[in-house]
Design an enzyme around this catalytic site. Structure first.
Site, PDB file in Angstrom:
ATOM      1  N   LYS A 192       0.852  -1.187   0.000  1.00  0.00           N
ATOM      2  CA  LYS A 192       0.000   0.000   0.000  1.00  0.00           C
ATOM      3  C   LYS A 192       0.894   1.246   0.000  1.00  0.00           C
ATOM      4  O   LYS A 192       1.503   1.570   1.008  1.00  0.00           O
ATOM      5  CB  LYS A 192      -0.937   0.057   1.205  1.00  0.00           C
ATOM      6  N   GLY A 245       6.671   4.982   8.785  1.00  0.00           N
ATOM      7  CA  GLY A 245       5.773   6.123   8.968  1.00  0.00           C
ATOM      8  C   GLY A 245       5.880   6.658  10.388  1.00  0.00           C
ATOM      9  O   GLY A 245       6.925   6.522  11.035  1.00  0.00           O
ATOM     10  N   SER A 246       4.793   7.229  10.874  1.00  0.00           N
ATOM     11  CA  SER A 246       4.820   7.865  12.192  1.00  0.00           C
ATOM     12  C   SER A 246       4.718   6.831  13.305  1.00  0.00           C
ATOM     13  O   SER A 246       4.163   5.747  13.120  1.00  0.00           O
ATOM     14  CB  SER A 246       3.654   8.852  12.317  1.00  0.00           C
ATOM     15  N   VAL A 249       1.012   5.871  14.056  1.00  0.00           N
ATOM     16  CA  VAL A 249       0.414   4.838  13.189  1.00  0.00           C
ATOM     17  C   VAL A 249       1.113   3.497  13.421  1.00  0.00           C
ATOM     18  O   VAL A 249       0.471   2.445  13.401  1.00  0.00           O
ATOM     19  CB  VAL A 249       0.460   5.254  11.699  1.00  0.00           C
ATOM     20  N   GLY A 250       2.425   3.530  13.699  1.00  0.00           N
ATOM     21  CA  GLY A 250       3.159   2.297  14.002  1.00  0.00           C
ATOM     22  C   GLY A 250       2.527   1.523  15.149  1.00  0.00           C
ATOM     23  O   GLY A 250       2.421   0.290  15.119  1.00  0.00           O
ATOM     24  N   GLU A 268       9.699   1.132  11.004  1.00  0.00           N
ATOM     25  CA  GLU A 268      10.689   2.214  10.960  1.00  0.00           C
ATOM     26  C   GLU A 268       9.892   3.499  11.111  1.00  0.00           C
ATOM     27  O   GLU A 268       9.128   3.883  10.238  1.00  0.00           O
ATOM     28  CB  GLU A 268      11.461   2.172   9.636  1.00  0.00           C
ATOM     29  N   CYS A 302      13.027  11.113   7.743  1.00  0.00           N
ATOM     30  CA  CYS A 302      12.920  10.660   9.141  1.00  0.00           C
ATOM     31  C   CYS A 302      14.204  10.843   9.928  1.00  0.00           C
ATOM     32  O   CYS A 302      14.176  10.955  11.150  1.00  0.00           O
ATOM     33  CB  CYS A 302      12.469   9.202   9.174  1.00  0.00           C
ATOM     34  N   GLU A 401       8.490  15.344  16.010  1.00  0.00           N
ATOM     35  CA  GLU A 401       9.028  15.283  14.648  1.00  0.00           C
ATOM     36  C   GLU A 401       8.199  16.216  13.769  1.00  0.00           C
ATOM     37  O   GLU A 401       7.023  15.961  13.526  1.00  0.00           O
ATOM     38  CB  GLU A 401       8.951  13.855  14.113  1.00  0.00           C
TER      39      GLU A 401
END
Length: 503
Positions: A192, A245-246, A249-250, A268, A302, A401
């Site tokens: 995705k 991603g963030s 969401v992780g 990551e 990142c 971040e």
């Protein structure tokens, strides 16, 4: 501040025709089951580029079924590694042949510099594929020396169907950091791409089919995180998931994996990477590393060096040099070869960065330069290179971040203070050290809790160098053979030995 140029009209000729806007499932481009589509937007102008098929849970189910069938009954996991390697090499050659179109797609979708995409990002994608193609026929287990009368060995077997969820800041690079080792290992997969940047992933799917990757091995479902992404994370027939991603969401991905079938998870996540500049550093080199460390890819990276600590002896000189360089940094249309910074990826990200800049001012940090949006022809999501100084670690601009061209700069006295402040973060993705003293470099690199430490360099990535985080920056590694092993199960096989003279 930041110079800017607006030559968007000159560049329209380079924009490729958008050929692929549908889901790619089982080797075919298909509409979503619902028939729904969503807009993908050009951040240079805010205009719609194309409408893309919006995949949902039902589409993910179809893609997973295709991947499952390809894994259970198809040739891909059963091919000799050398044969998978041959096909991956062909895939890499096709990417090289289409470098201009692929770079242009990431420019119009993500606001990335076209010259950088053409010279670096897309060629690196091909080299990543070739690196893992070279590993595909070197997947070995071990013969074990048992303490009793048994013969034992390990096999490394492909883990099965993998879900890959890709972020928008490096649509090509991060796609291939995930799919290349998984393909080399013999896995099948559902990808995705980020909803902001779906165009290049669909083009790569087309090239994968041309290269001879069998149907069902690589499926691409475009759509949104809370629907398509959530369906992948919680799917009972996906064996492993890799997400970049963030951290927020992780957590959801990990939770969904735990609640479903306990699939293997690799994350990551965010970073708030420190760059520590010591008194003995070359001021020009240090200032350039610090500036590029935060402004490269418009700060949407990142491992950006978003917290810069400078020892007091050279602090004033470094600040002067940084402000000078930031004001000369060229912001504008990413197709213009003179431009160093394009637009932020979308309106939401643009507004988020500006709100952090306001927080910085309110919380009492000193704004040295920048801090405002740039209106280029009244359109697009451009932000001036921004530097704050006198920050404290409890300020939002130092904790969160920001993912934009915003540097927080501070002065320190001793090595111990620098280490303590550098580690005062929930993240641990990367860090930089600028010094000519080997003892200082050794001490600091071993003291900072982060997955990658760069000494007298920054953004020094390589296919052979594992990459990933400590703390809330996640776990699991991309790049290197560590990433290949992530997509392989270890199986132990044991048989008895009878009347053998040796154990």
């Amino acid at each position: 501040m930041g110079s800017h140029c607006d030559e968007s009209l000159v560049t329209s000729a380079k924009i490729p025709t958008i050929k692929f806007t549908k889901l790619f499932i089982n080797g075919e481009f298909v509409d979503s089951i619902s028939g729904k589509t969503f807009e993908t937007i050009d951040p240079r102008t805010g205009d719609v580029i194309a409408r893309i098929a919006e995949g949902d849970k039902e589409d993910v189910d179809l893609a997973v079924k295709a991947a499952h069938d390809a894994f259970d009954h198809g040739p891909w996991p059963r091919l000799p590694g050398s044969e998978r390697a041959r096909i991956l090499m062909k895939f890499a050659d096709l990417i090289d042949q289409n470098v201009e179109d692929l770079a242009a797609l990431d420019t119009i979708d993500a606001g990335k510099l076209f010259s950088m995409g053409k010279a670096v990002d897309i060629p690196n994608v091909a080299s990543t594929l070739r690196y893992y193609a070279g590993a595909a026929d070197k997947i070995h287990g071990d013969v074990l020396k048992m303490s009793r009368e048994f013969h034992a060995y390990t096999l490394r077997e492909p883990i099965g169907v993998v879900g890959h969820i890709i972020p928008w800041n490096y649509p090509s690079t991060l796609l291939f950091l995930k799919i290349s080792p998984a393909l080399a290992a013999g896995c099948t997969m559902v990808v995705k791409p980020a909803e902001q940047t779906p165009l290049s992933a669909l083009y790569y799917a087309h090239l994968a089919k041309q290269a001879g990757i069998p149907d069902g091995v690589l499926n691409v479902v475009t759509g949104f995180g809370p629907t398509a992404g959530a369906a992948i994370s919680s799917h009972m027939d996906i064996d492993a998931i890799s997400f970049t991603g963030s951290s927020e969401v992780g957590r959801k991905v990990m939770h969904a994996a735990a609640e479903s079938n306990l699939k293997v998870v690799s994350l990551e996540l965010g970073g708030k990477s420190p760059l520590i500049i010591f008194d003995d550093a070359d001021i020009e080199v240090a200032a350039q590393l610090a500036l590029v460390g935060i402004l490269f890819n418009k700060g949407e990276i990142c491992v950006a060096s978003s917290r810069v600590y400078v020892q007091e002896g050279i602090y004033d000189e470094v600040v002067k040099k940084l402000v000078e360089k930031a004001k000369a940094w060229v912001v504008g249309d990413p197709f213009d070869p003179k431009v160093q910074q394009g637009p932020q990826v979308d309106k939401k990200q643009f507004e988020k960065i500006l709100s952090y800049i306001e927080h910085g001012k309110r919380e009492g940090a000193t704004l040295l330069t920048g801090g405002k949006p740039l209106e280029l022809g009244g359109k697009g999501y451009y932000i001036e290179p921004t530097i704050f100084t006198d920050f404290k670690e409890d300020m939002l601009i130092a904790k969160d971040e920001i993912f934009g061209p915003v540097m927080a700069l501070a002065k320190f006295k001793t090595i111990d203070e620098a280490i303590e402040r550098a580690n005062k973060t929930k993240y641990g993705l990367a860090a930089g050290i600028v010094t000519k003293d080997l003892n200082v470099a050794n001490t600091v690199s071993r003291s900072i809790r982060a997955g990658t430490i760069w000494i007298n360099c920054y953004f020094a990535f390589d296919n052979d160098c594992p990459f990933g985080g400590y703390k809330m920056s996640g776990f699991g590694r991309d790049s290197g053979l560590e990433a290949l092993h992530k997509y392989l199960h270890v199986k132990s096989v044991v048989t008895p030995l009878y009347n053998t003279p040796w154990l």
